[in-house]
Design a protein around this motif. Structure first.
Motif, PDB file in Angstrom:
ATOM      1  N   ALA A 142      -5.386  22.046  36.124  1.00 29.22           N
ATOM      2  CA  ALA A 142      -4.866  20.785  37.326  1.00 29.22           C
ATOM      3  C   ALA A 142      -6.280  19.760  37.530  1.00 29.22           C
ATOM      4  CB  ALA A 142      -5.167  21.591  38.469  1.00 29.22           C
ATOM      5  N   MET A 143      -7.710  20.072  36.534  1.00 29.30           N
ATOM      6  CA  MET A 143      -8.587  18.569  36.743  1.00 29.30           C
ATOM      7  C   MET A 143      -8.150  17.729  36.082  1.00 29.30           C
ATOM      8  SD  MET A 143     -12.092  20.854  36.029  1.00 29.30           S
ATOM      9  CE  MET A 143     -12.956  19.353  36.699  1.00 29.30           C
ATOM     10  N   GLY A 144      -7.170  18.285  34.857  1.00 26.77           N
ATOM     11  CA  GLY A 144      -6.728  16.631  34.184  1.00 26.77           C
ATOM     12  C   GLY A 144      -4.956  15.981  34.250  1.00 26.77           C
ATOM     13  N   ARG A 145      -4.812  17.122  35.948  1.00 24.85           N
ATOM     14  CA  ARG A 145      -3.439  16.733  35.544  1.00 24.85           C
ATOM     15  C   ARG A 145      -2.550  16.743  37.169  1.00 24.85           C
ATOM     16  NH1 ARG A 145      -0.566  19.047  30.978  1.00 24.85           N
ATOM     17  NH2 ARG A 145      -2.188  20.188  29.767  1.00 24.85           N
ATOM     18  N   ALA A 146      -1.797  16.027  37.632  1.00 20.24           N
ATOM     19  CA  ALA A 146      -1.870  16.035  39.105  1.00 20.24           C
ATOM     20  C   ALA A 146      -0.662  16.666  39.486  1.00 20.24           C
ATOM     21  CB  ALA A 146      -1.373  13.857  39.371  1.00 20.24           C
ATOM     22  N   GLU A 147       0.090  16.681  38.337  1.00 22.38           N
ATOM     23  CA  GLU A 147       1.044  18.396  38.631  1.00 22.38           C
ATOM     24  C   GLU A 147       1.226  18.827  37.427  1.00 22.38           C
ATOM     25  OE1 GLU A 147       3.251  17.695  41.292  1.00 22.38           O
ATOM     26  OE2 GLU A 147       2.454  16.283  41.256  1.00 22.38           O
ATOM     27  N   LYS A 148       2.422  19.481  37.012  1.00 22.11           N
ATOM     28  CA  LYS A 148       2.076  20.490  36.075  1.00 22.11           C
ATOM     29  C   LYS A 148       1.471  21.266  35.861  1.00 22.11           C
ATOM     30  CE  LYS A 148       5.539  17.270  33.668  1.00 22.11           C
ATOM     31  NZ  LYS A 148       4.808  16.306  32.394  1.00 22.11           N
ATOM     32  N   TRP A 149       0.780  22.187  37.066  1.00 22.00           N
ATOM     33  CA  TRP A 149      -0.008  23.215  37.712  1.00 22.00           C
ATOM     34  C   TRP A 149       0.660  24.586  37.220  1.00 22.00           C
ATOM     35  CZ3 TRP A 149      -3.068  22.115  42.570  1.00 22.00           C
ATOM     36  CH2 TRP A 149      -2.810  20.491  42.161  1.00 22.00           C
ATOM     37  N   GLN A 150       0.935  25.073  35.877  1.00 18.48           N
ATOM     38  CA  GLN A 150       0.898  26.553  35.263  1.00 18.48           C
ATOM     39  C   GLN A 150       0.062  26.833  34.556  1.00 18.48           C
ATOM     40  OE1 GLN A 150       3.561  27.815  35.809  1.00 18.48           O
ATOM     41  NE2 GLN A 150       4.445  25.955  37.754  1.00 18.48           N
ATOM     42  N   ALA A 151       0.076  28.945  34.871  1.00 16.66           N
ATOM     43  CA  ALA A 151      -1.119  29.361  34.101  1.00 16.66           C
ATOM     44  C   ALA A 151      -1.133  29.392  32.359  1.00 16.66           C
ATOM     45  CB  ALA A 151      -1.133  30.613  34.506  1.00 16.66           C
ATOM     46  N   VAL A 152      -0.398  29.222  32.503  1.00 15.93           N
ATOM     47  CA  VAL A 152      -0.082  28.726  30.604  1.00 15.93           C
ATOM     48  C   VAL A 152      -0.466  27.945  30.052  1.00 15.93           C
ATOM     49  CG1 VAL A 152       2.646  28.441  30.764  1.00 15.93           C
ATOM     50  CG2 VAL A 152       1.886  29.244  28.519  1.00 15.93           C
ATOM     51  N   ILE A 153       0.006  26.747  30.679  1.00 12.04           N
ATOM     52  CA  ILE A 153      -0.395  25.745  30.251  1.00 12.04           C
ATOM     53  C   ILE A 153      -1.969  25.490  30.157  1.00 12.04           C
ATOM     54  CG2 ILE A 153      -0.824  22.665  31.395  1.00 12.04           C
ATOM     55  CD1 ILE A 153       2.224  23.594  32.020  1.00 12.04           C
ATOM     56  N   ALA A 154      -2.935  25.922  31.513  1.00 10.41           N
ATOM     57  CA  ALA A 154      -3.873  25.886  31.871  1.00 10.41           C
ATOM     58  C   ALA A 154      -4.842  26.743  30.945  1.00 10.41           C
ATOM     59  CB  ALA A 154      -3.946  26.259  33.268  1.00 10.41           C
ATOM     60  N   ALA A 155      -3.923  28.186  30.574  1.00  8.43           N
ATOM     61  CA  ALA A 155      -4.643  28.617  29.353  1.00  8.43           C
ATOM     62  C   ALA A 155      -4.707  27.948  27.589  1.00  8.43           C
ATOM     63  CB  ALA A 155      -4.001  29.930  29.252  1.00  8.43           C
ATOM     64  N   GLY A 156      -3.526  27.238  28.239  1.00  5.91           N
ATOM     65  CA  GLY A 156      -3.305  26.220  26.184  1.00  5.91           C
ATOM     66  C   GLY A 156      -4.454  25.471  26.383  1.00  5.91           C
ATOM     67  N   ASP A 157      -4.728  24.809  27.931  1.00  6.38           N
ATOM     68  CA  ASP A 157      -5.960  23.535  27.806  1.00  6.38           C
ATOM     69  C   ASP A 157      -7.210  24.384  27.188  1.00  6.38           C
ATOM     70  OD1 ASP A 157      -4.003  21.695  28.674  1.00  6.38           O
ATOM     71  OD2 ASP A 157      -4.779  21.950  30.756  1.00  6.38           O
ATOM     72  N   GLY A 158      -7.410  25.471  28.055  1.00  8.90           N
ATOM     73  CA  GLY A 158      -8.782  26.249  27.981  1.00  8.90           C
ATOM     74  C   GLY A 158      -8.550  26.153  26.074  1.00  8.90           C
ATOM     75  N   ALA A 159      -7.981  26.408  24.859  1.00  9.64           N
ATOM     76  CA  ALA A 159      -7.500  27.246  23.832  1.00  9.64           C
ATOM     77  C   ALA A 159      -7.505  25.697  23.411  1.00  9.64           C
ATOM     78  CB  ALA A 159      -5.855  27.102  23.442  1.00  9.64           C
ATOM     79  N   ALA A 160      -7.470  24.107  23.425  1.00 10.41           N
ATOM     80  CA  ALA A 160      -7.467  23.388  22.703  1.00 10.41           C
ATOM     81  C   ALA A 160      -8.983  22.530  23.041  1.00 10.41           C
ATOM     82  CB  ALA A 160      -6.524  22.316  23.651  1.00 10.41           C
ATOM     83  N   ALA A 161      -9.928  22.343  24.396  1.00  6.13           N
ATOM     84  CA  ALA A 161     -10.669  22.184  24.233  1.00  6.13           C
ATOM     85  C   ALA A 161     -11.746  23.447  22.646  1.00  6.13           C
ATOM     86  CB  ALA A 161     -11.459  22.432  25.408  1.00  6.13           C
ATOM     87  N   VAL A 162     -12.084  24.184  22.562  1.00  6.74           N
ATOM     88  CA  VAL A 162     -12.942  25.154  22.416  1.00  6.74           C
ATOM     89  C   VAL A 162     -11.876  24.824  20.686  1.00  6.74           C
ATOM     90  CG1 VAL A 162     -13.363  27.460  21.158  1.00  6.74           C
ATOM     91  CG2 VAL A 162     -12.917  26.761  24.181  1.00  6.74           C
ATOM     92  N   LEU A 163     -10.633  24.830  20.567  1.00  5.85           N
ATOM     93  CA  LEU A 163     -10.502  24.402  19.636  1.00  5.85           C
ATOM     94  C   LEU A 163     -10.770  23.270  18.607  1.00  5.85           C
ATOM     95  CD1 LEU A 163      -6.493  25.836  19.011  1.00  5.85           C
ATOM     96  CD2 LEU A 163      -9.296  27.001  18.330  1.00  5.85           C
ATOM     97  N   ASP A 164     -11.399  22.483  19.751  1.00  5.43           N
ATOM     98  CA  ASP A 164     -11.903  20.939  18.914  1.00  5.43           C
ATOM     99  C   ASP A 164     -13.540  21.378  18.737  1.00  5.43           C
ATOM    100  OD1 ASP A 164     -11.500  18.390  18.435  1.00  5.43           O
ATOM    101  OD2 ASP A 164     -13.167  17.601  20.701  1.00  5.43           O
ATOM    102  N   ILE A 165     -14.172  21.897  19.961  1.00  4.87           N
ATOM    103  CA  ILE A 165     -15.241  22.253  20.131  1.00  4.87           C
ATOM    104  C   ILE A 165     -15.609  22.727  18.174  1.00  4.87           C
ATOM    105  CG2 ILE A 165     -16.874  24.019  20.434  1.00  4.87           C
ATOM    106  CD1 ILE A 165     -15.927  23.400  23.092  1.00  4.87           C
ATOM    107  N   LEU A 166     -14.861  23.917  17.623  1.00  4.15           N
ATOM    108  CA  LEU A 166     -15.166  24.516  17.152  1.00  4.15           C
ATOM    109  C   LEU A 166     -14.742  23.601  15.469  1.00  4.15           C
ATOM    110  CD1 LEU A 166     -13.213  27.417  17.513  1.00  4.15           C
ATOM    111  CD2 LEU A 166     -15.480  27.993  16.839  1.00  4.15           C
ATOM    112  N   SER A 167     -13.252  22.942  15.968  1.00  6.72           N
ATOM    113  CA  SER A 167     -13.632  21.611  14.186  1.00  6.72           C
ATOM    114  C   SER A 167     -14.502  20.502  14.849  1.00  6.72           C
ATOM    115  CB  SER A 167     -12.005  21.126  15.299  1.00  6.72           C
ATOM    116  OG  SER A 167     -11.629  21.941  14.837  1.00  6.72           O
TER     117      SER A 167
END
Length: 186
Positions: A142-167
């Motif tokens: 929800a930090m980067g979304r005005a709407e579309k607050w869903q657990a599955v979207i948030a979990a994907g955002d957390g994974a995307a962040a760490v995949l970028d860190i790992l890259s």
């Protein structure tokens, strides 16, 4: 110094902690246990028929710990950028990390204090990989979304962040794909 500090213990934060720790990044997570998940019930989450938000949090915390993340139940009151990374301050101590993943839901105050750019919708401006305008700081859910607050979207955002860190850490695009033979006995 930790590799990754995750601030927030909902789906985005626990997903980030799990991905980081399972890929051998020293991971610390800060959680005030005020997640919106306490009011939720999931039956629209892939592979979950029906689960309370409380049970989801218990399982996700256990997964993060099992993979090596250290979880602290305390509030991060400030984050300061240094030449070597970041200093995270709590009421009891200070912690250092090279990367910060913010997963504090609608509370964007830490991102604002760090000087992250915001959009016209008053949310943190992030890339597709959840990186903010402050290098090595990520904002999820929800930090980067005005709407579309869903657990599955948030979990994907957390994974995307760490995949970028790992890259970044590996110097090439990294994807996290496990085979049955990769799964450790827990």
């Amino acid at each position: 110094m930790a590799d990754v500090a995750v601030v927030g213990g909902g789906p985005a934060g626990l997903s980030a902690a799990q991905y980081a720790a399972k890929n051998d990044l020293e991971t610390i997570t800060f959680d005030t246990d005020e997640s919106w998940m306490h009011k939720a019930h999931l039956f629209n989450y892939p592979a979950v028929r029906s689960i309370s938000g409380e049970e989801f949090l218990t399982i996700a915390r256990g997964q993060a710990r099992d993979r090596g993340a250290t979880l602290y139940e305390t509030e991060v009151t400030a984050i300061d950028q240094t030449d070597d990374g970041f200093v995270l301050t709590t009421d009891d101590d200070e912690y250092t990390a090279e990367y910060v993943v913010l997963a504090t839901g609608g509370d964007r105050s830490l991102a604002e204090d760090l000087g992250c750019t915001f959009t016209d919708e008053d949310v943190v401006d992030v890339t597709v990989d959840m990186e903010t305008s402050v290098e090595n700081v990520y904002a999820t859910g929800a930090m980067g979304r005005a709407e579309k607050w869903q657990a599955v979207i948030a979990a994907g955002d957390g994974a995307a962040a760490v995949l970028d860190i790992l890259s970044k850490e590996k110097g090439e695009y990294y994807h996290d794909f496990d085979m049955p033979s990769d799964v450790p006995e827990l």
